[in-house]
Design a protein around this motif. Structure first.
Motif, PDB file in Angstrom:
ATOM      1  N   GLU A  50       0.796  -1.231   0.000  1.00  0.00           N
ATOM      2  CA  GLU A  50       0.000   0.000   0.000  1.00  0.00           C
ATOM      3  C   GLU A  50       0.828   1.279   0.000  1.00  0.00           C
ATOM      4  O   GLU A  50       0.329   2.320  -0.412  1.00  0.00           O
ATOM      5  N   SER A  51       2.086   1.198   0.448  1.00  0.00           N
ATOM      6  CA  SER A  51       2.870   2.438   0.581  1.00  0.00           C
ATOM      7  C   SER A  51       4.321   2.218   0.188  1.00  0.00           C
ATOM      8  O   SER A  51       4.793   1.083   0.118  1.00  0.00           O
ATOM      9  N   TRP A  53       6.756   2.933   2.007  1.00  0.00           N
ATOM     10  CA  TRP A  53       7.390   2.393   3.213  1.00  0.00           C
ATOM     11  C   TRP A  53       7.370   0.871   3.168  1.00  0.00           C
ATOM     12  O   TRP A  53       8.365   0.203   3.417  1.00  0.00           O
ATOM     13  N   ASP A 127       7.185  -4.669  12.338  1.00  0.00           N
ATOM     14  CA  ASP A 127       6.665  -3.320  12.118  1.00  0.00           C
ATOM     15  C   ASP A 127       5.314  -2.993  12.752  1.00  0.00           C
ATOM     16  O   ASP A 127       5.031  -1.856  13.030  1.00  0.00           O
ATOM     17  N   ARG A 128       4.453  -3.967  13.015  1.00  0.00           N
ATOM     18  CA  ARG A 128       3.189  -3.684  13.700  1.00  0.00           C
ATOM     19  C   ARG A 128       2.966  -4.708  14.805  1.00  0.00           C
ATOM     20  O   ARG A 128       3.234  -5.890  14.601  1.00  0.00           O
ATOM     21  N   PHE A 146       5.033   3.806  17.857  1.00  0.00           N
ATOM     22  CA  PHE A 146       4.104   4.677  17.117  1.00  0.00           C
ATOM     23  C   PHE A 146       3.491   5.775  17.979  1.00  0.00           C
ATOM     24  O   PHE A 146       3.170   6.851  17.481  1.00  0.00           O
ATOM     25  N   PRO A 178      -0.241   1.078  13.874  1.00  0.00           N
ATOM     26  CA  PRO A 178       0.290   2.430  13.649  1.00  0.00           C
ATOM     27  C   PRO A 178      -0.816   3.489  13.550  1.00  0.00           C
ATOM     28  O   PRO A 178      -0.581   4.657  13.878  1.00  0.00           O
ATOM     29  N   ARG A 182      -0.529   6.190  16.501  1.00  0.00           N
ATOM     30  CA  ARG A 182      -0.136   7.527  16.027  1.00  0.00           C
ATOM     31  C   ARG A 182      -1.213   8.543  16.380  1.00  0.00           C
ATOM     32  O   ARG A 182      -0.935   9.709  16.613  1.00  0.00           O
ATOM     33  N   PHE A 206      -3.770   4.355   4.496  1.00  0.00           N
ATOM     34  CA  PHE A 206      -2.318   4.435   4.236  1.00  0.00           C
ATOM     35  C   PHE A 206      -1.966   4.591   2.747  1.00  0.00           C
ATOM     36  O   PHE A 206      -0.807   4.406   2.376  1.00  0.00           O
ATOM     37  N   ASN A 233       0.739   8.569   7.440  1.00  0.00           N
ATOM     38  CA  ASN A 233       1.929   8.193   6.662  1.00  0.00           C
ATOM     39  C   ASN A 233       2.148   9.170   5.507  1.00  0.00           C
ATOM     40  O   ASN A 233       1.270   9.969   5.162  1.00  0.00           O
ATOM     41  N   ASP A 261       6.915   8.525   8.381  1.00  0.00           N
ATOM     42  CA  ASP A 261       7.611   7.508   7.564  1.00  0.00           C
ATOM     43  C   ASP A 261       8.999   7.977   7.127  1.00  0.00           C
ATOM     44  O   ASP A 261       9.961   7.255   7.279  1.00  0.00           O
ATOM     45  N   CYS A 281      10.267   6.576  10.262  1.00  0.00           N
ATOM     46  CA  CYS A 281       9.917   5.271  10.823  1.00  0.00           C
ATOM     47  C   CYS A 281      10.716   4.271   9.994  1.00  0.00           C
ATOM     48  O   CYS A 281      10.500   4.147   8.791  1.00  0.00           O
TER      49      CYS A 281
HETATM   50  O1  GYE Z   1       3.983   3.729   8.438  1.00  0.00           O
HETATM   51  C1  GYE Z   1       2.811   2.897   6.573  1.00  0.00           C
HETATM   52  C2  GYE Z   1       2.490   1.530   6.208  1.00  0.00           C
HETATM   53  O2  GYE Z   1       3.200  -0.544   9.619  1.00  0.00           O
HETATM   54  C3  GYE Z   1       4.791   1.064  10.200  1.00  0.00           C
HETATM   55  O3  GYE Z   1       2.382   0.798   7.390  1.00  0.00           O
HETATM   56  C4  GYE Z   1       3.969   0.484   9.123  1.00  0.00           C
HETATM   57  C5  GYE Z   1       3.091   1.476   8.388  1.00  0.00           C
HETATM   58  C6  GYE Z   1       3.780   2.614   7.669  1.00  0.00           C
HETATM   59  O4  GYE Z   1       1.800   1.256   5.140  1.00  0.00           O
HETATM   60  O5  GYE Z   1       3.307   3.655   5.528  1.00  0.00           O
END
Ligand code: GYE
Length: 327
Positions: A50-51, A53, A127-128, A146, A178, A182, A206, A233, A261, A281
């Motif tokens: 999705e991102s 990151w 990461d999560r 976070f 997150p 956050r 995100f 993000n 991020d 991050c």
């Molecule tokens: O910040 C975001 C992503 O889990 C830390 O997930 C991650 C987050 C990140 O898609 O961009």
């Protein structure tokens, strides 16, 4: 007498040498019958793509596995928890040596993680985090704090706006650690500033596309009131910047934009004067993930939360540091 002692010593050294030779590692290439060194097999259940990151995280874990000769079974869940549970079930059936899980949401993992535990497969969360009544269902969480990222964003915004701002918030995926944390950290700091308020807050999952869409809706209803945007993000912030630009609203100047991020795109937007700040991050978790797996397999104890340390970057220094950014 003396020669006997010397002879005994020589014999002893000889023995030791022999023992050492017997212990020399076998490569598996000596022909039939020689023990074959088994490749480490790790299953990695990733949220999706999705991102920017997340892509950086995927590349880091994949690259590190390749470097170390680890066989990585990679499963992209396209943002769906059901697909992650399926992937984990299949990793367990394949008897992988370890599971790496980036959980899309916090809850709903107990059943599948109990199965992994029963099969003696260590689970490393990356990461999560998750919410569970039984912390023994996972070995460790390797991630950023976070709540602290949310606090840093709010403190910076309070300073920048003298504690006065109508804030529009773009949340991450509903139910994801997150997104929850956050928001929590940001609101905690806002409580100290009575003239800083979140006017509207909505999830944009995100992604850049949804960030733009949600921002367009905010602009349509609240155009005159929007003073600041807090996005969970960078991708959503970049989408929002596009919406603000298209509406002629001067992001980075008339509307303060801050996100989390620290991806390349965010630095480019800061250099262009459109994004004001980003809280980094770290997604480059590959080396730490495999170091941790090695330790766990050797029976060493590891921390329950292995925390990355992040910092905030501002528009003013973006041009100086953009060249050294790794993701
Ligand atoms: O910040 C975001 C992503 O889990 C830390 O997930 C991650 C987050 C990140 O898609 O961009």
């Amino acid at each position: 007498m003396r020669w006997m002692i010397v002879a005994a010593m020589v014999a002893l050294v000889g023995c030791k040498q022999q023992a050492a030779e017997n212990k020399a590692p076998t490569t598996g290439a000596e022909g039939a019958g020689a023990p074959v060194v088994k490749k480490l097999t790790v299953g990695f259940s990733q949220v999706g793509a999705e991102s920017a990151w997340r892509t950086a995280e995927t590349n880091s874990i994949r690259g590190e596995a390749e470097k170390r000769g680890v066989e990585l079974k990679f499963a992209d869940a396209q943002g769906k928890q059901a697909q992650q549970i399926q992937a984990l079930t299949s990793f367990i059936a394949q008897k992988v040596d370890a599971i790496v899980l980036a959980p899309v949401v916090e809850t709903g993992w107990d059943v599948v993680l109990t199965r992994a535990k029963e099969a003696n497969i260590p689970v490393i969360l990356v990461d999560r985090g998750i919410k569970t009544s039984d912390e023994s269902l996972y070995t460790t969480l390797i991630a950023s704090d976070f709540v602290e990222e949310g606090r840093m964003a709010a403190e910076w915004l309070a300073k920048k706006t003298n504690g006065k701002a109508n804030v529009y918030e773009l949340q991450g995926t509903t139910g994801a650690a997150p997104a929850i944390d956050r928001k929590k950290g940001f609101e905690e700091v806002l409580a100290k500033y009575p003239d800083m308020k979140i006017i509207k807050s909505q999830s944009a999952d995100f992604t850049r596309a949804k960030g733009k869409e949600v921002m367009e809706a905010f602009i349509k209803s609240d155009r005159e009131q929007i003073q600041a945007v807090y996005a969970h993000n960078d991708d959503m912030a970049l989408g929002a910047i596009q919406a603000l630009d298209e509406a002629g609203m001067n992001p980075g100047k008339d509307v303060t934009v801050i996100s989390v991020d620290g991806v390349k795109g965010a630095f480019e937007a800061m250099v262009a004067g459109k994004l004001n700040a980003t809280v980094e991050c770290n997604p480059l978790l590959g080396p730490l993930v495999f170091d941790t797996i090695t330790k766990v397999r050797a029976g060493e104890k590891v921390e329950k939360f292995i925390k990355s340390h992040d910092q905030l970057f501002e528009q003013t220094t973006a041009a100086q540091v953009i060249g050294s950014r790794e993701y």
